[in-house]
Every structure is written in structure tokens, then in C-alpha cells.
Design a protein around this motif. Sequence first.
Motif, PDB file in Angstrom:
ATOM      1  N   UNK A 278       0.824  -1.217   0.000  1.00 61.43           N
ATOM      2  CA  UNK A 278       0.000   0.000   0.000  1.00 61.43           C
ATOM      3  C   UNK A 278       0.856   1.264   0.000  1.00 61.43           C
ATOM      4  N   UNK A 279       1.970   1.235   0.722  1.00 59.11           N
ATOM      5  CA  UNK A 279       2.847   2.407   0.718  1.00 59.11           C
ATOM      6  C   UNK A 279       3.424   2.640  -0.670  1.00 59.11           C
ATOM      7  N   UNK A 280       3.779   1.567  -1.351  1.00 54.18           N
ATOM      8  CA  UNK A 280       4.296   1.701  -2.719  1.00 54.18           C
ATOM      9  C   UNK A 280       3.231   2.279  -3.648  1.00 54.18           C
ATOM     10  N   UNK A 281       1.988   1.840  -3.499  1.00 53.82           N
ATOM     11  CA  UNK A 281       0.899   2.397  -4.307  1.00 53.82           C
ATOM     12  C   UNK A 281       0.785   3.904  -4.069  1.00 53.82           C
ATOM     13  N   UNK A 282       0.822   4.295  -2.796  1.00 51.00           N
ATOM     14  CA  UNK A 282       0.690   5.710  -2.459  1.00 51.00           C
ATOM     15  C   UNK A 282       1.851   6.518  -3.032  1.00 51.00           C
ATOM     16  N   UNK A 283       3.067   5.980  -2.934  1.00 49.67           N
ATOM     17  CA  UNK A 283       4.236   6.661  -3.494  1.00 49.67           C
ATOM     18  C   UNK A 283       4.124   6.794  -5.009  1.00 49.67           C
ATOM     19  N   UNK A 284       3.668   5.723  -5.665  1.00 51.45           N
ATOM     20  CA  UNK A 284       3.529   5.752  -7.118  1.00 51.45           C
ATOM     21  C   UNK A 284       2.533   6.826  -7.538  1.00 51.45           C
ATOM     22  N   UNK A 285       1.429   6.922  -6.826  1.00 49.83           N
ATOM     23  CA  UNK A 285       0.429   7.936  -7.155  1.00 49.83           C
ATOM     24  C   UNK A 285       0.967   9.341  -6.895  1.00 49.83           C
ATOM     25  N   UNK A 286       1.735   9.489  -5.818  1.00 49.57           N
ATOM     26  CA  UNK A 286       2.316  10.795  -5.484  1.00 49.57           C
ATOM     27  C   UNK A 286       3.320  11.248  -6.536  1.00 49.57           C
ATOM     28  N   UNK A 287       4.131  10.311  -7.022  1.00 55.55           N
ATOM     29  CA  UNK A 287       5.210  10.652  -7.956  1.00 55.55           C
ATOM     30  C   UNK A 287       4.797  10.520  -9.423  1.00 55.55           C
ATOM     31  N   UNK A 288       3.611   9.987  -9.689  1.00 54.52           N
ATOM     32  CA  UNK A 288       3.183   9.793 -11.068  1.00 54.52           C
ATOM     33  C   UNK A 288       3.878   8.637 -11.756  1.00 54.52           C
ATOM     34  N   UNK A 289       4.298   7.634 -10.979  1.00 58.13           N
ATOM     35  CA  UNK A 289       5.030   6.486 -11.513  1.00 58.13           C
ATOM     36  C   UNK A 289       4.061   5.467 -12.102  1.00 58.13           C
ATOM     37  N   UNK A 290       4.443   4.907 -13.235  1.00 61.88           N
ATOM     38  CA  UNK A 290       3.625   3.894 -13.897  1.00 61.88           C
ATOM     39  C   UNK A 290       4.055   2.495 -13.473  1.00 61.88           C
ATOM     40  N   UNK A 291       3.104   1.582 -13.339  1.00 65.52           N
ATOM     41  CA  UNK A 291       3.398   0.163 -13.135  1.00 65.52           C
ATOM     42  C   UNK A 291       3.213  -0.572 -14.463  1.00 65.52           C
ATOM     43  N   UNK A 292       4.172  -1.441 -14.766  1.00 64.46           N
ATOM     44  CA  UNK A 292       4.123  -2.303 -15.944  1.00 64.46           C
ATOM     45  C   UNK A 292       4.252  -3.743 -15.445  1.00 64.46           C
ATOM     46  N   UNK A 293       3.129  -4.474 -15.415  1.00 63.03           N
ATOM     47  CA  UNK A 293       3.088  -5.759 -14.715  1.00 63.03           C
ATOM     48  C   UNK A 293       2.763  -6.893 -15.692  1.00 63.03           C
ATOM     49  N   UNK A 294       3.706  -7.809 -15.818  1.00 64.55           N
ATOM     50  CA  UNK A 294       3.642  -8.899 -16.797  1.00 64.55           C
ATOM     51  C   UNK A 294       2.900 -10.108 -16.219  1.00 64.55           C
ATOM     52  N   UNK A 295       1.612  -9.977 -16.025  1.00 61.63           N
ATOM     53  CA  UNK A 295       0.892 -10.965 -15.222  1.00 61.63           C
ATOM     54  C   UNK A 295       0.429 -12.197 -15.998  1.00 61.63           C
ATOM     55  N   UNK A 296       0.660 -12.261 -17.304  1.00 63.89           N
ATOM     56  CA  UNK A 296       0.362 -13.516 -18.015  1.00 63.89           C
ATOM     57  C   UNK A 296       1.497 -14.521 -17.883  1.00 63.89           C
ATOM     58  N   UNK A 297       2.725 -14.045 -17.712  1.00 60.68           N
ATOM     59  CA  UNK A 297       3.923 -14.905 -17.757  1.00 60.68           C
ATOM     60  C   UNK A 297       3.810 -16.169 -16.915  1.00 60.68           C
ATOM     61  N   UNK A 298       3.202 -16.044 -15.749  1.00 58.24           N
ATOM     62  CA  UNK A 298       3.134 -17.162 -14.812  1.00 58.24           C
ATOM     63  C   UNK A 298       2.554 -18.407 -15.483  1.00 58.24           C
ATOM     64  N   UNK A 299       1.504 -18.235 -16.275  1.00 53.89           N
ATOM     65  CA  UNK A 299       0.887 -19.374 -16.951  1.00 53.89           C
ATOM     66  C   UNK A 299       1.889 -20.092 -17.849  1.00 53.89           C
ATOM     67  N   UNK A 300       2.628 -19.308 -18.645  1.00 52.29           N
ATOM     68  CA  UNK A 300       3.550 -19.908 -19.603  1.00 52.29           C
ATOM     69  C   UNK A 300       4.753 -20.544 -18.905  1.00 52.29           C
ATOM     70  N   UNK A 301       5.326 -19.835 -17.946  1.00 48.92           N
ATOM     71  CA  UNK A 301       6.529 -20.354 -17.278  1.00 48.92           C
ATOM     72  C   UNK A 301       6.239 -21.684 -16.595  1.00 48.92           C
ATOM     73  N   UNK A 302       5.138 -21.753 -15.876  1.00 52.46           N
ATOM     74  CA  UNK A 302       4.845 -22.976 -15.135  1.00 52.46           C
ATOM     75  C   UNK A 302       4.390 -24.106 -16.051  1.00 52.46           C
ATOM     76  N   UNK A 303       3.784 -23.777 -17.181  1.00 55.67           N
ATOM     77  CA  UNK A 303       3.338 -24.821 -18.108  1.00 55.67           C
ATOM     78  C   UNK A 303       4.471 -25.335 -18.996  1.00 55.67           C
ATOM     79  N   UNK A 304       5.346 -24.431 -19.433  1.00 56.48           N
ATOM     80  CA  UNK A 304       6.343 -24.792 -20.447  1.00 56.48           C
ATOM     81  C   UNK A 304       7.792 -24.679 -19.976  1.00 56.48           C
ATOM     82  N   UNK A 305       8.008 -24.056 -18.824  1.00 55.92           N
ATOM     83  CA  UNK A 305       9.367 -23.727 -18.415  1.00 55.92           C
ATOM     84  C   UNK A 305      10.287 -24.919 -18.272  1.00 55.92           C
ATOM     85  N   UNK A 306       9.849 -25.942 -17.593  1.00 52.59           N
ATOM     86  CA  UNK A 306      10.721 -27.108 -17.390  1.00 52.59           C
ATOM     87  C   UNK A 306      11.112 -27.721 -18.725  1.00 52.59           C
ATOM     88  N   UNK A 307      10.155 -27.870 -19.635  1.00 51.78           N
ATOM     89  CA  UNK A 307      10.430 -28.422 -20.957  1.00 51.78           C
ATOM     90  C   UNK A 307      11.412 -27.546 -21.728  1.00 51.78           C
TER      91      UNK A 307
END
Length: 431
Positions: A278-307
Motif C-alpha cells: 500500500x505504501x508503494x501504491x501511495x508513493x507511485x500515485x504521489x510521484x506519477x510512476x507507472x506500473x508495468x506488470x507482466x501478469x500472463x507470464x506465470x501461466x507460460x513459465x509454469x506450463x512450459x518452463x521445465x520443458x
Amino acid sequence: MQSKVFSCLGLLGALVLTGGTATVATADTVVVSADRMIDVLTGRIVERPQVTITDGRISAVGAQGSALPAGARRVDLPGMTLLPGLIDMHTHLTVDPHFSGYRHLQFTDNFWTVVGVANAKKTLDAGFTTIRNVGSANYDDVAIKQAVEQGIVTGPRIVPATYAIGATGGHCDDTELPPSLSSPRPAVANGPEEIRATVRKLRKYGAEVIKFCGTGGVLSKTDTVGAQQYDLAEMKALVDEAHMLGLRVAVHAHGTSGIKDAIRAGVDTIEHASLADDEAFALAKQHGTWFSMDIYDDDYILAEGEKNGVYKESLEKERLIGLKQRQTFQAAVKAGVKMVFGTDAGVYPNGFNARQFVTMVKWGMTPMQAIQAATANAAEALGRPGDVGAIAVGRYGDLIAVAGDPLADIARLQSVGFVMKGGDVVKTPAN
């Protein structure tokens, strides 16, 4: 070939009879129409749009039935929805996830340049007309950008970072080899002065954004994913130097303390942001910082990563952090943190970038918010809102179209049927 055909037709169509004399219009003009258009600046649907592109930039946005410029070529897309060309803020063109872990060592260094050329075309065909490439070796992203701009290869507009800067032994260093096999890492830097010098060097050789590793990561073999790797003074020196040179800064940061120090240092985008609180969210809003979150990756890494050869240590880290990152994304959206679309393409195959839209909607965004993250928001975060990110007068003629309505089914963005870049048709709907 399709682009050349449209260009030839445009030249022939530019012959205008005036007083019995044939003259050639000096501007290349194309008019695109469709059933509907998504206006990402207002968040609304426009029915029966007509978009005019002159010499590569949008010169008019109106309704079908408006007068057509003399000699203009036409592209009609019945049954389709127009959108601005998509923007991916976190790609690695010169990576193929099928050769992960130690498997990448079987290839010569320049193999990855060739991979990047192929991935550039796949990315453009998928509807991503602009990308920010946040890390590649040998200045390959600059080379591919130059080749695209010279018309030698096909690809999106590329904002290159060249090498990602990192601390000795950190996520942006090679940590999987013994000392006798250590490879040169020209962007490994420690301490404020060395970091400043590295920023200057990367800019000298073509960087248009600076990327650094502020914490550990998942796919590096030996570090702790959330551990901070640059202190606040080092981060501030890097950011101050980059900003002085007119460059924006992206930070790889999973860990909580590293995220917050990076925001305090003035970075422009936080990549991953998995353990932001929550503190990071507040700081990001205060400073105008953008979040870039790669939230699909988990599906691919866990399905195909070992192979694919992903280190077992990395798979263990992904199991620990994947779900947490999605929960953080959901909380950040609710908190009103500014978001852009970034996939980490290369961790999963380039060209499949649009798979992430479904995951973003599943975890809290509306379809319009997800599309805006990959268009208007991304353009603003890039510092290029006058060029890309919207169908608006003055911006590049970068358009895509999908069948049906992506606001009703966001998965439609995985099947882009039409792509135009700078007024040139790159891809047309299958007959």
C-alpha cells in the motif's frame, strides 16, 4: 508485398485531372473505414468511423460519408473494429523462451540478432506497432530498429534500451557460470559514478530508455527474487543522469523495498512490481510512476518452463511469486495506480503479446482500461503522446482492426486481422 501493392495503387490514384491536364498529388493519402472505432482518449465507441492518413500521419478523423480527398486510396473494413496500434512497454525481441537456462549457450552470439529480426515481424503482425525493448545484448535492439527504419526488415517502432544496467552478481549479471567462463557484461556497474558513466555509454550507442535491475528476479539463477540490489543513492544517480540526458527510466523491481526506493529516486516505470504494498501504491500515485506488470507470464513459465530448460531455481521462484504478482496487480488497479501494458515478451513467445489482455481483465481491469494501458497510457509513459497511442490528428497512421467488438470479448485482440503502420498496410484480413 501487400504494402507495396497499396502504395502503387495510391500513386495511380493520385492522378487528378485539372483543366484537362493530369497532375500528381504530392501527398500520399489513404482513407480507412470500419464498422466502429475505439477512441481510447475518451473511452468511447465511435460508429462508422472514417480515418484519413496523409504522408504517414493522421490528418482527419470523421464519420463515413464525409468528403474524400482527391486521389486517396481506400481501405474498407466491414464488420471490424478499429483501434490504435498497440504498444508493449516491456519486450525482449532477441529472446526465444524455447532455449532457456543453459540451452542458450549452444548458439553463437549473433544467433540472437536473427531471432530478433523474426520476432520483430511476429510482433508487428500481432498488432503491436510500437514496443519498448528493455534489454538485449550486443546493441541488437538498436540494430533491428535501424534495419526497420531503413526498410530492410519488417517490424514495429522500437524504443531500445540496449543493455540493462545491474550490480555485480545481480539479476542483470551472469550468475550461472564459473569464474573461468564469465562473459563480458558492459552494463554491470557499481556505485554512483560508475553507474552514471554506464548511462552515458548506453545513450552513446543508441539507448532511448534506460533499464536497470533494482532487485533480484525470477529467471536469474542464484539471486533472491525480492532482494534489493541497488541502494537509493545508486538509483538516484542513475535516474538523475538519464533524465538529464532526456531519457526515461524503467526499473526491474519485484521486491518491496526496491520498488519504493526506485519510486523515491524518480524512475518512470516499475517493471513487474510483484511485491508492491500500500505504501508503494501511495508513493507511485504521489510521484506519477507507472506500473508495468507482466501478469500472463506465470501461466507460460509454469506450463512450459521445465520443458524449455528454465532453471529449477527459477521455477521455484515463479511458484512463489506468480500468484502474488496478480494479487498485487488487482490491488494496484483498485488503488488507482497508473498502469501500462508490458508483457516481458521473450519470457513467453514474441508475437503472443496480446494473450495478456485476458489476464488483465480477469484480475480487475475493464476491457477499456486494458486497451488504454496498451495505447494512450503507454504513449504517455513513453513521452510520445503526439506520435502514437491514439487515433487522433497528428499521430502516426498506426491502426489495427479486429473482427467484432473487443470490448465485449477482449480475447479478440489475439486475432488481429488488419495492421497499418505509418499509413502502410502490413497485414490484411484473410479472405
